[in-house]
Design a protein around this motif. Structure first.
Motif, mmCIF file in Angstrom:
data_model
loop_
_atom_site.group_PDB
_atom_site.id
_atom_site.type_symbol
_atom_site.label_atom_id
_atom_site.label_comp_id
_atom_site.label_asym_id
_atom_site.label_seq_id
_atom_site.Cartn_x
_atom_site.Cartn_y
_atom_site.Cartn_z
ATOM 1 N N HIS A 114 0.852 -1.187 0.000
ATOM 2 C CA HIS A 114 0.000 0.000 0.000
ATOM 3 C C HIS A 114 0.888 1.237 0.000
ATOM 4 O O HIS A 114 2.103 1.138 0.135
ATOM 5 C CB HIS A 114 -0.896 0.025 1.242
ATOM 6 C CG HIS A 114 -1.855 -1.116 1.323
ATOM 7 N ND1 HIS A 114 -3.045 -1.140 0.646
ATOM 8 C CD2 HIS A 114 -1.778 -2.295 1.990
ATOM 9 C CE1 HIS A 114 -3.680 -2.276 0.902
ATOM 10 N NE2 HIS A 114 -2.930 -3.006 1.716
ATOM 11 N N CYS A 149 -4.325 6.064 0.069
ATOM 12 C CA CYS A 149 -3.394 5.025 -0.365
ATOM 13 C C CYS A 149 -3.000 5.350 -1.802
ATOM 14 O O CYS A 149 -3.868 5.562 -2.641
ATOM 15 C CB CYS A 149 -4.066 3.659 -0.302
ATOM 16 S SG CYS A 149 -3.062 2.324 -0.977
ATOM 17 N N GLU A 151 -0.672 3.479 -3.704
ATOM 18 C CA GLU A 151 -0.118 2.353 -4.453
ATOM 19 C C GLU A 151 -1.305 1.476 -4.810
ATOM 20 O O GLU A 151 -2.070 1.084 -3.917
ATOM 21 C CB GLU A 151 0.856 1.535 -3.591
ATOM 22 C CG GLU A 151 2.184 2.171 -3.343
ATOM 23 C CD GLU A 151 3.097 2.167 -4.567
ATOM 24 O OE1 GLU A 151 4.003 2.990 -4.615
ATOM 25 O OE2 GLU A 151 2.861 1.338 -5.480
ATOM 26 N N TYR A 152 -1.458 1.159 -6.085
ATOM 27 C CA TYR A 152 -2.608 0.347 -6.485
ATOM 28 C C TYR A 152 -2.560 -1.000 -5.755
ATOM 29 O O TYR A 152 -1.573 -1.727 -5.834
ATOM 30 C CB TYR A 152 -2.610 0.129 -8.000
ATOM 31 C CG TYR A 152 -3.815 -0.666 -8.411
ATOM 32 C CD1 TYR A 152 -5.077 -0.081 -8.391
ATOM 33 C CD2 TYR A 152 -3.709 -2.004 -8.754
ATOM 34 C CE1 TYR A 152 -6.202 -0.809 -8.734
ATOM 35 C CE2 TYR A 152 -4.823 -2.741 -9.092
ATOM 36 C CZ TYR A 152 -6.068 -2.133 -9.091
ATOM 37 O OH TYR A 152 -7.171 -2.861 -9.408
ATOM 38 N N CYS A 153 -3.651 -1.304 -5.009
ATOM 39 C CA CYS A 153 -3.619 -2.489 -4.154
ATOM 40 C C CYS A 153 -4.805 -3.408 -4.440
ATOM 41 O O CYS A 153 -5.205 -4.185 -3.591
ATOM 42 C CB CYS A 153 -3.577 -2.089 -2.684
ATOM 43 S SG CYS A 153 -4.840 -0.893 -2.208
ATOM 44 N N HIS A 157 -8.877 -0.154 -4.152
ATOM 45 C CA HIS A 157 -7.815 0.845 -3.931
ATOM 46 C C HIS A 157 -8.335 2.271 -3.830
ATOM 47 O O HIS A 157 -7.938 3.029 -2.946
ATOM 48 C CB HIS A 157 -6.775 0.723 -5.041
ATOM 49 C CG HIS A 157 -5.866 1.900 -5.182
ATOM 50 N ND1 HIS A 157 -4.892 2.191 -4.247
ATOM 51 C CD2 HIS A 157 -5.796 2.874 -6.127
ATOM 52 C CE1 HIS A 157 -4.259 3.296 -4.637
ATOM 53 N NE2 HIS A 157 -4.794 3.721 -5.759
ATOM 54 N N MET A 160 -9.624 3.583 -0.521
ATOM 55 C CA MET A 160 -8.770 3.403 0.658
ATOM 56 C C MET A 160 -8.092 4.706 1.035
ATOM 57 O O MET A 160 -7.145 5.136 0.379
ATOM 58 C CB MET A 160 -7.716 2.325 0.356
ATOM 59 C CG MET A 160 -6.789 2.049 1.533
ATOM 60 S SD MET A 160 -5.705 0.663 1.201
ATOM 61 C CE MET A 160 -4.647 0.788 2.656
HETATM 62 CU CU1 CUA Z 1 -4.160 0.296 -0.483
HETATM 63 CU CU2 CUA Z 1 -4.146 1.227 -2.647
#
Ligand code: CUA
Length: 187
Positions: A114, A149, A151-153, A157, A160
């Protein structure tokens, strides 16, 4: 006959290689200049500590168990904020810290990578499972910040994110001073 037809092929190659060597040296020098400028002028240093943790047991025991998350006031008056970044939320979802105080964020993830970023500040780190991301900062003035967040999670995503509320030192001491771990989640 035109003149360059007399240049020996090996000389032409050498000249061309030398020219490209200058280009490469120039590019490397430029990248070093960017690193030094952003490090010194923007205080954008890379993270300094490499600290590992067992990502499969975060909730069960140790520093990142649920009752230990949030803002803790240390004996010297500085605060330490422990956060878990997980698919797809931050725990706690609202972080409260006093202004004009040394703040240390410690963040880790139980699942995937993340991102941890606080808008309007230079706080910006990746959160990698198995490692603890530690960021030190100080908020000069009270105010609200978003903490998305970045960072692609996976599919959740974009939903978040958390909030960071920076409040006056006295107000923090009055409202949260008696709690072992403070947060504004649920307020
Ligand atoms: Cu956690 Cu994007």
């Amino acid at each position: 006959m035109i003149e360059h037809a007399h240049v020996r092929p090996e000389d032409a190659v050498e000249q061309s290689e030398r020219r490209w060597a200058y280009v490469v040296a120039g590019v490397v020098a430029f990248m070093f200049a960017v690193i030094i400028y952003s490090g010194v002028h923007w205080a954008a240093q890379p993270p300094s500590n490499v600290e590992t943790i067992d990502a499969s047991r975060l909730h069960l025991a140790g520093e990142f168990m649920e009752s230990n998350l949030g803002t803790e006031v240390r004996p010297d008056g500085s605060v330490i904020v422990r956060v878990i970044a997980e698919q797809y939320s931050f725990v706690p979802a609202c972080i409260v810290v006093p202004a004009d105080t040394q703040v240390v964020f410690r963040v880790t993830s139980p699942d995937v990578v993340h991102g941890f970023l606080i808008t309007g500040t230079n706080v910006n780190s990746m959160v990698v499972p198995g490692f603890i991301a530690e960021v030190r900062t100080r908020f000069d003035a009270p105010g609200d910040h978003l903490m998305p967040c970045h960072e692609y999670c996976s599919v959740g995503h974009e939903g978040m994110w958390a909030r960071v509320k920076v409040i006056d030192r006295q107000e923090f001491a009055q409202s949260y001073g008696s709690q072992p771990r403070a947060s504004c989640a649920g307020q």
